[in-house]
Structure formats: structure tokens, C-alpha cells
Design an enzyme around this catalytic site. Sequence first.
Site, PDB file in Angstrom:
ATOM      1  N   SER A 184       4.761 -67.656 -81.000  1.00  0.00           N
ATOM      2  CA  SER A 184       4.655 -68.025 -79.601  1.00  0.00           C
ATOM      3  C   SER A 184       5.202 -66.986 -78.626  1.00  0.00           C
ATOM      4  CB  SER A 184       5.409 -69.344 -79.367  1.00  0.00           C
ATOM      5  OG  SER A 184       6.804 -69.170 -79.601  1.00  0.00           O
ATOM      6  N   SER A 204       7.944 -67.148 -84.607  1.00  0.00           N
ATOM      7  CA  SER A 204       7.485 -66.861 -83.244  1.00  0.00           C
ATOM      8  C   SER A 204       7.926 -65.529 -82.663  1.00  0.00           C
ATOM      9  CB  SER A 204       7.927 -67.982 -82.293  1.00  0.00           C
ATOM     10  OG  SER A 204       7.069 -69.082 -82.443  1.00  0.00           O
ATOM     11  N   LYS A 233      11.486 -64.118 -72.589  1.00  0.00           N
ATOM     12  CA  LYS A 233      10.521 -65.188 -72.860  1.00  0.00           C
ATOM     13  C   LYS A 233      10.818 -66.338 -71.902  1.00  0.00           C
ATOM     14  CE  LYS A 233       8.754 -67.890 -76.822  1.00  0.00           C
ATOM     15  NZ  LYS A 233       8.914 -68.141 -78.267  1.00  0.00           N
TER      16      LYS A 233
END
Lengths: 492, 477
Positions: free
Chosen positions: A154, A178, A79
Site C-alpha cells: 500500500s 506494504s 505516507k
Amino acid sequence: MELYNDTLENLSQRLAKGEISALELTQSVLKRIAEVDGKIGSYITVDTEGALAQATAADIRLKSGENVTPLTGIPLGLKDLISTAGLQTTCASKMLVGYRPEYDATVVRRLREAGAVITGKLNMDEFAMGSSTENSALKKTCNPWNTGRVPGGSSGGSTAAVAAATAIATLGSDTGGSIRQPASFCGVVGMKPTYGRVSRYGLIAFASSLDQIGPVALTVADAALLLGVIAGHDERDSTSVNIPGANYYDNLKKDIKGLKIGVSQEYFSAGLDPEVETLVRKACGQLADVGALINEDVSLPHTDYAVAAYYLLATAEASSNLARYDGVKYGFRSDDADGLVDMYRKTRAQGFGDEVKRRIMLGTYALSSGYYDAYYRKAQQVRTLITRDFDKVFGDCDVIVAPVCPTPAFAFGEKIADPLAMYLSDILTIPVNLAGLPAISVPCGFTKSGLPVGLQIIAKPFAEETLLRVAWQYEQLAGWSGRRPELEKGAV
Amino acid sequence: MDYEIVIGLEVHCQLLTETKIFCGCSTNFGNPPNENTCPVCTGMPGALPVLNRKVVDFAVRAGLATNCDITQSSIFARKNYFYPDLPKGYQISQFELPVCVGGYLDIEVEGEQKRIGITRIHMEEDAGKLVHPEHEYGVSFVDYNRACVPLIEIVSEPDMRGAAEAVAYLKAMRNIMVYLEVCDGNMEEGSFRCDANISLRRWGAPEFGTRAELKNMNSFRNVQRAIEYEVERQRDILDGGGSVVQETRLWNVDRGISISMRGKEDAHDYRYFPDPDLLPIVIEDAWIDEVRENLPELPVARHQRFVADYGIPVVDADVLTADHNVADYFEAVVKLYAQPKAIANWIMVELMKFLNDDKISITKCPVTPQGLAELLGLIEDGTISGKIGKQVFAQMYSSADNDPRQIVENQGLAQMSDTGELISMVDEVLAASPDKVKEYQGGKTKMLGFFVGQIMKKSKGQANPQMVNELIKERIG
Ligand SMILES: [Zn+2]
């Protein structure tokens, strides 16, 4: 089968046996990225050169047989809020485009030491603020199961990449759901470890008391292998905890007979999609079939207050964590500013997206003189009550089982205009972060329209071993993990 | 009208730890810009603070020395504001639950004892430094070497009633912190600095008046001047029927006035909240006891001991205990040579003169306590005169040669104490001036000085004057 389609667990054995090389595997994944990522949009940065070099180094290690770990030669994506020395780390924000950290996050250092191959950096909601990845300032990520739907967020880039086989596994971060929510939306396994289990050093902070890095993978075993490498005490993170972890992978297959599973009614309340409810309840039944004891009489009475408390605490911390993006040292700086104060104003007005600005304002307000007691302090008290709710339930149960998200993946634009509706989609994941608990999302089936749904399992602090064991047992029974969307057919 | 002056002080001490408060970077002063930095102290995204336990030791030391209670579980808080020298956009400090609370310090002003309350002591990180190049308009640089250097802030109660009390408090506090080796006490370089909160109220009024905060006073003298100026400024306002505005004012040394920096309406809302990156600092009794056991003797106690045990005058004790390194040096010499008063004189007159000329600390003195003790021994046993002693000391100082006996020997500086040699010298001098011998014998006894002088000249100062005196009297008395 193409190499990129295989599990981490299998690939790791094949690499160790010399059946395949890390270079072949990495090339296969890079080819896959080139073929399908145009359609999915997981990657912000693909580090082809770095990945090939790391693969070559991994092959030398594999050939020598020394220092070989389950991750040696495995292509992984990160990420884009996990700091990688020299490799652009953007947080999917205009603010950090071109920012190349001077150091590796502790998890990255551990991956490199284990001989992993880092393919690149994955899309997300800007600064991890969002539940659909629609808040990325840099690109759009689609759900591989239905490109008209969001991947969740996210960590949407991390989960979409695993689903689309553009990485063997990835790392995401979970502040309010997330990792788990997008894992549920994308039909992959996503785990949030106990707060303190994985070092946050180098994780670009959204809300420091809630953020936790975790693995995203095709199967529970893959997630366990990845967790085994990234977990552990780090003296660079004062909140990292010095409690030795078990060997997560080796203990997966112990049976769960007599294990007590709690099901809280508060997690099956109004707003829960009936198809999701059916799939989750069916999963509970399957766990009972293999000898787990289901207790439907447990209660987490303060669940309703979790979202409100979360959006005060997380935004308060964020308002302070994001103060450093001021145009002084790195990243974006407005070029039409007149003087210092104007530079701050314009840099932050132009560099941050709407949702980030909304949360900075919320948090600033919550901490303001005269409001602190009513908002921040009160929210901390609620957090304590929620933690006690869990403590009480865990007095009787080993794990809690629940849905991950009230709905399957929603369509682009469906909630983005209504922040409150978006915030409420985290209602079933947020309490876990407030209490700092470990939890996982495991695929538990598909809706009639073909969208994946995840089962959430929540365990006691530092009981990752139990958590993964229950998840693995369920996965074996249900067999939903490892399915792939058919991307080629609909490729644009 | 007559007013009561009310002053509270906030003192910042830069701590003498080797590394910064939240990272391993050096605190060394004067390195090239941004050399002592890392991702933590430059606030790079993702970097996290880890507390240097030494800082807690120092804060507890300061707290114990000022009679504070030590907070068993204290927390760090973020103080949020924007400035380019503050890399994270917040300073890690303490707000609720500081490390020390509720202490006091006894001071003496014009012979009277007074107790000044200490509200709290908290730990925090320093900010960096802005550099404005002279010839580049509109460009500034930031040096983060100082960012994350540990500080403690010591906040007093508003217990001082005038500039003299404030200065006495500040001097006593500085001396304690230097004794504790917590801070070097350098006001000019800003490692020991203070802000003053000043207000006036009518005698007997129950409530404090509106206060102004004064900043930027980098010497005791400036503190005195700035407070006196502020008191007069507020007195004029109140006498004129006006009211004092709550504001922060900067002392301007050159102009001798203070200038308003910001008013109450511009005051920051720092939005303090507990720093989630740091755990509460749990200070158990064992830790406090350990610090207490290692606490050095404090200035007041040492002063009393010097007067009582060594029998030196109070004024000498004042000078010797003003700097604990000087006091240490003094005691080291006393251990080797038991003449405290003579040692005190030598340190205060000779040694301090050299050190002051070179502007160096006594810890860097080339003459060791052993060297000085030996030199004083040579003077006492008559090997050399006091005058030659000063000459030898100068040589020891400039060459860092701590063997005075060798110096005296090599250069033939020993006093002539050989009677035979002296007798022939005396006889020669007396024979050369028969007239003066007669005058002496006729009752002009001060001629004795003339003869001694002649002999000292002949012997190049090495004749033992005591013996010369006796010999002359013996010959012509
Ligand atoms: Zn540093």
C-alpha cells in the site's frame, strides 16, 4: 547532477559542509514535484510553505553547527497515514479528506527534532488496504519505471516518490508487505523494522499487531540513516520495545564473511515468476562469493497458511480500528442521514471504498460470536506456528533471503477485480509481519521488459543491524540501487 | 406458586485515580465539557492507550479485600459497539483473563451471616456523556471528560435470594470500596452503580429461570424497589402460565416501574478480542504483596475493634465505622483525649448535625480533632459547662478557630469556681427571698432548684452548678 537526484547520505554531508543549503535542496525537490508528480501522482498533499519554512530553519541550524543530524535539511515525504499536526492526513480515504490531526506522530516529532523538511503526504491504498495503490480513493499513482504499471502498495506513493526523486527519502508502513512489495516494484530500498522498534503512536492503524513504520530510500545507507532517527522506545506506544538499537549506519561496512544465510524452498514455489527467481538466485550466488554461507536446506513449513491467517487477523483488527470513523467527531459525515443509526450506515457506506468495506465485513465476521474460535483464535495459533518456523530457522541462520513478490509490477486493472489474486501477491511478505521480524527489499535487477525486482532479506527480531549490513554488502556487489527511471522522455 | 428468587449483581465503581486509565488527563469531575481530553481519550486516529498502573493497584486492592485470586497475566479486550459517547467505537475492557477471579463477600441479613460469591473483577474505561440541549431539537453534544475514566466491574455469583440480601451485599461492597479509597461510593452521581440480573425458579428446580437484567437504579432504595417490582412482575408472568423473556429493563424512578429497553434478539454481539495495542498485564507476587501490605483495615475488622478496644456500644460503632473518614476522625480525637464514649457522643450528635446541615464531609470539618479534644477537656475539668461547650463548639465550627481555651477566655465563658465570689452571690439571692428560704427549711427541698436557677441567671450561666448546690446547702441546710 540535480540536487534531488542525489542520495540522502551525500546530501547530508554536503549540507553539513555548507556546500549546499537546505533551502536550495528543498526548492530543487519542490521543483521536481511540480515537474513530474503530475505524471506519477505520489503526493496527495504538497506542503510547499511548510517545507520552505522548515528548510530555512534547518539552514540556521546548519550554519550554527549545533544540533545537526544526518536529516537536518533533508526533504522527506510521509505516507498519508502518519499523523502530522495541522497538515491534512487522509489515509487516501474520502472518510478523512480535510482531517487535520491535532498532534504529530512520534516519528514525525523525531523527524522535526532532527531538523528534517517535510515535503508532503503520499498516496497509498485506502487505510493501507491493498497491494497496488489502486485502492486510493483520492488519486492514481503510477510506477515511475513504467506508467502503465502499478507502483505496488500500500505504500505506493512513498516508493514511487523515491524512485521519481520527488523526495529524498520517505516513510511508509508495512502491515503485510506494504513497504517491501512496492519498494521491489519501484526499484528502491524499503525496510520493515522489527515490530516494536518504531513507535506506532500517530500511525493511523490498519492492523495494530502487524503495522510498522519503516524507511523507503534510494540506498541501504540512506535507509539506515533514516531508521536511526525514527527508531527507539516511545512511552506513548505500549508495544514499542525498550531495546537499544545499534548505530545502524556506522556498522554497515562490517563484512559478512561466515554469515549464515538460509534459503527456504517454500519461498520459491509455484507461481514464482521465472525472471524473478533467476534474479534472486543470482543474488544468493553473489552473497556466497563474498563469504556468506548459503544454506538451501531450511524449511518454513507453515508458509502456506500465512495468507489465510493474516487475512483473518488483520481484518479482525481493522474492523475494530476503523469503527471510530462514524461521522460523529471528524472527517466525512453523510449529509442525507435521518437519525443516528442512519448516520452511521450512510457515513460508512459512502465514506469507505469497496476494499475497506470488504475487509471490515471479513473481520467483523471472524470475530462474531460462534465464529471466534474457528477463525480468530485458530489464526492466532497459526501465527504462533509461523513464528516458531522462523525461530527454528534462525537457530541455524543469521538471515533468510527470498523474493519479495512472486512477480514484478503488474498492470493497472490486472488484479483489482480479483481480490484473492491480489491477496496472494503478498504471500512472501506476510509471514514476516505475522512473526514481527525485520526485513528489507533491496533492488536485485530488472526483468527483460525493464521492471525492477527486489531481493528480500529477513533477520531475527531486533537484528536490524545485521539486516542492513547484509543488504548494504549486497548492494555494493550488485550495484542496482540508485538507478533512476527516465521520466522526462516520456513526460506527458 | 412459591418461587425461589435468584439475583446476581454487577457493580461498577469509578476509581479515584487522579488521571484516566489510558492517558494523562485529569479525572476531575465538573470541569467544562471536553476540557479533560486529549487525542487518546477522544479516540483520535493513531492515538494509543498506555495503562495507568495505579488502576491495576486499585483493582488488586479491591480483589484482595473481596478474597479474590489475582490473575498473574491478565489481558485487556476490546468490546465493540457503536455509540456517539464511545469515541473509538469500542470500549477497552477485559473479557477472558480478568484481573481478579473467584472471591467472596460475607454479609449479614437479619442477624444471619451469608457468603456471596464474586465471579470476577475487571478493569475498563468509562464512556463519555451525551448532552441534549433543551431548546435545540435534533442536536446533541458529546462531553468526553468522562471517557477513559477508570472503572472496575465486580460481578457476583447469582447467590442472592431476595432484595434485602442484594441491598446488604451492595452496602457492604460500597463500604469496602470507600474504605479502600478505591471509589467515592456516590450512587447519585453514578460513581458507584449496579445492574441486577433477576430470575425466579420453582423451589428445588435444578436450573435457573430466564433472567431479566435491570439497569438505572441510583440508590439503595431504588435497588430494593426495582428488585421487588421485578420479582412481582416475573411471579405474575409465571403464575399466569407465561414465560419470562430474556431482556434488559430500565428502572423508572418516577413511575416506580421498569420498562423493557432491549430484548435478546437486539442484544449486542460485542465481538470481544484481545486489544493489540496493550500488552498483557503481568502482576508478579511482589506487586500483590505490596498492595496487600498497604491494604487499610476493613469495615468489619474496625467495627469489632471499636467495640472491643474502646468499649463503645455496637450502635455507636455502626455509625462511626460507616464512613472511614468519621472513624479516622474519632480515633484521632481518642488519641488526644481518652474518653471514647464522650467523643462518640459529641461526634454523632453535635458534629454530625453541623456537617449534615452544611452537607460536607468530615474531612472538611473546620473543627480539628485537636480542637475537639481540647474542648472536651475543658468540659471535663469544669472550666466550662456542657451547655457552654456546645456554644463554644458552634463558634469553633463557624470560625475554624481551634483554640477553645482562648475563646472561653476572650469571652469570659469560664465557669465561676471562685468560692468567695460565689458565696456573696448565694448570700445575695438568699437574702432577697427570705420567704422561700423558710419554705425550703420547712421541708420544701425542691426550692433548691429555684435558688440555683436564680444564681445561674445572675452569673449568666457561668456559675459552677455543682458548687452552687453545695454552697446553698451549706448556708441554709
Ligand atoms: Zn486524555
